[in-house]
Scaffold this active site. Structure first.
Site, mmCIF file in Angstrom:
data_model
loop_
_atom_site.group_PDB
_atom_site.id
_atom_site.type_symbol
_atom_site.label_atom_id
_atom_site.label_comp_id
_atom_site.label_asym_id
_atom_site.label_seq_id
_atom_site.Cartn_x
_atom_site.Cartn_y
_atom_site.Cartn_z
ATOM 1 N N LYS A 86 0.838 -1.188 0.000
ATOM 2 C CA LYS A 86 0.000 0.000 0.000
ATOM 3 C C LYS A 86 0.867 1.228 0.000
ATOM 4 C CE LYS A 86 -3.342 -2.871 2.145
ATOM 5 N NZ LYS A 86 -4.354 -3.094 3.138
ATOM 6 N N LYS A 119 -5.011 6.886 0.627
ATOM 7 C CA LYS A 119 -5.703 6.732 1.911
ATOM 8 C C LYS A 119 -4.729 6.861 3.089
ATOM 9 C CE LYS A 119 -4.858 2.190 3.152
ATOM 10 N NZ LYS A 119 -4.768 1.021 2.284
ATOM 11 N N SER A 171 -3.780 2.187 12.945
ATOM 12 C CA SER A 171 -3.072 2.516 11.709
ATOM 13 C C SER A 171 -1.769 3.237 12.042
ATOM 14 C CB SER A 171 -3.959 3.422 10.841
ATOM 15 O OG SER A 171 -3.155 4.233 9.999
ATOM 16 N N ASN A 222 -0.052 4.968 10.057
ATOM 17 C CA ASN A 222 -0.079 6.293 9.456
ATOM 18 C C ASN A 222 -0.794 7.282 10.355
ATOM 19 O OD1 ASN A 222 1.194 5.892 6.750
ATOM 20 N ND2 ASN A 222 -0.367 4.294 6.680
#
Lengths: 331, 331
Positions: A109, A194, A257, A259
């Site tokens: 990703k 995303k 997550s 991120n």
């Protein structure tokens, strides 16, 4: 399946482990390359990956584990890459075998930092893999929930729909539903973008914005994603499908997550460097931001969220001020 | 503002209290009707609503509080209704004054159970209020975050854009941003439907589905909402705007949403009746489900999520089996 496809997974992290688990529901043998020899021994002895997704149990007789990437490439027709994008180039440098005749699926990703390319393009341009033999596996899917066998939906994108169907059939099970798509470019960019919106959600949270703002951020995020992807590859797509909106939501709303965690530290006042050191890893969204910003400068998409994250991460702008400006651009 | 608009809020709950707070940022005097005389006394003495949103502090000299609905209607030009839809009809029965000359804004997120109408239609059909004088105030907005003065975005929808602008100007402040829209029907239906999807999210959670499925549910939910609203009132609207998608997300992802809590209890095995008794109130989504199901039977929209929730809540279907069937209809 009478004759089973020869599929291998490359990578030793959570997502790689989850994909191996899905494949073992259907295949007698799954090839699995990881560089960590100790982890391989651990899996053989203890039936689970020591560091990542350790709750997923394996039957070692189903696994063809090796730390030799060339052995895997020689032996398997279909290769699923699930190596963090930051390590992809160095892993691929070990290759002595060509990838040209292989079917490559990316479960990565992100963007390849060294080339600024999405993974599919990287394989196409640098390894002569024809586009029809390149595919993408995308969520919304936390690996942790695969380990728990909680119902999850995957989208398998490939120009060649036969390849997509084959992969789909190999991954699905009572807890995995799959859908095929021909929008490989859109799926890859959604997967990459995303992570930037998850960083943004983390920054906002770190700065003290609440759930009301988070909903506005996600609503603007999906509209921004649509504008961006349309500039890159215009085709009929419903941006609210699970592969785009669903994937954004599962990441943007996840407290786990990486991120979002990275963004949260930035919002709380950590420098980029100290946040990265604290996390002992680099969030995919960090690289994705740089590449996406460069691309939008070229293609002219209106991307206020990406711009704000870029300014904070790469232009040393104050997160609080930058997000205050951003709030005036959202609606 | 030189001459301030005469605005009153009707209702004593959290959302009514939040709207009064927003208005007091701009107006010298805000009319406020609630039926509970003890709460009025408490607010006058202690400067906050005792039971709802009690962290919001008021200056009582700014508040024109009364338990006489007719006094409020006589005195104010613009009436914001923020009464739970289940009590709207009985409250309106107290009226001896006409509403015809008033501007009515609905901040009610639901359907009038007795008539099955959205609130705007109810006022139009039963009180002769012309459509141009009916508006809607919609989120994404948890009242609790308004009390904390956390940045929130509201959409003010009204056919008459002057009315929308006036309301917008009266509500906005350093922590409230507003946007105007002419899609009153779409905004009202979105407001109502999102509660059904929040019930669905709760049922799924109660049954043990995880975050991966939640993302798929929301992604399918927004597509279903788009199909439904398009059947009711076709116009150019971006369903990913904050008033639709944002509002769905803030409710569907909220652990505090009463609709989600209600669904969660159903998913865990409570009967509808016991869940309602346990919560000592009825979630808006319960009524909304019945009305939406009836409407979709008439307009032919494809609504697998609404259907599943309807079957569980009204047809005594087993939630586990019904949601298992639903998972095959989502993608």
């Amino acid at each position: 399946m009478n004759e089973q496809p020869k599929i291998a997974v490359l990578g030793g992290g959570s997502w790689a482990t989850a994909i191996v688990k899905m494949l073992t529901e259907n295949l007698n043998t799954v090839g699995w390359y990881m560089r960590n020899a100790a982890a391989i021994d651990h899996i053989k002895r203890n039936h689970h990956n020591p560091k990542y997704l350790s709750s997923a149990e394996f039957n070692p007789t189903q696994l063809d584990l090796t730390k030799d990437i060339n052995k895997i490439v020689a032996k398997y027709d279909i290769l699923i890459f699930a190596i963090p994008s930051a390590f992809l180039v160095s892993e691929l440098e070990k290759l002595t075998k060509p990838l040209k005749g292989k079917i490559i699926f990316s479960a990565i990703k992100g963007i390849v930092p060294e080339t600024g390319l999405i993974v599919g393009e990287h394989f196409h341009k640098n390894y002569d893999v024809p586009l029809e033999n390149i595919g993408v596996i995308t969520g919304p899917c936390h690996a942790e929930e695969v380990a728990m066998e909680r119902l999850s939906y995957l989208t398998i994108a490939c120009q060649n729909q036969e390849n997509a169907k084959l992969m789909s059939k190999s991954l699905k099970s009572w807890y995995i539903k799959t859908k095929i798509s021909d929008d490989i470019i859109g799926a890859e960019y959604a997967s990459m973008l995303k992570n930037i919106y998850a960083v943004a959600a983390g920054i906002a949270h770190g700065l003290g914005y609440g759930d009301n703002f988070q909903a506005v951020l996600m609503s603007n995020g999906i509209r921004e994603m649509k504008r961006f992807i349309k500039k890159v590859h215009k085709m009929k797509r419903n941006i609210n499908n699970s592969a785009y909106l669903g994937d954004l939501l599962v990441t943007g709303y996840s407290l786990f997550s990486r991120n979002r965690q990275f963004g949260n530290m930035i919002g709380k006042g950590y420098t980029v460097k100290s946040a990265q050191m604290e996390m002992s890893m680099i969030a995919e969204g960090y690289y994705a931001t740089k590449s996406a910003f460069k691309m939008k400068e070229e293609n002219g998409a209106n991307t206020p969220i990406i711009d704000a994250v870029f300014n904070v991460l790469y232009n040393n702008k104050d997160a609080k001020k930058e997000f205050k400006k951003l709030t005036n651009k959202l609606d």
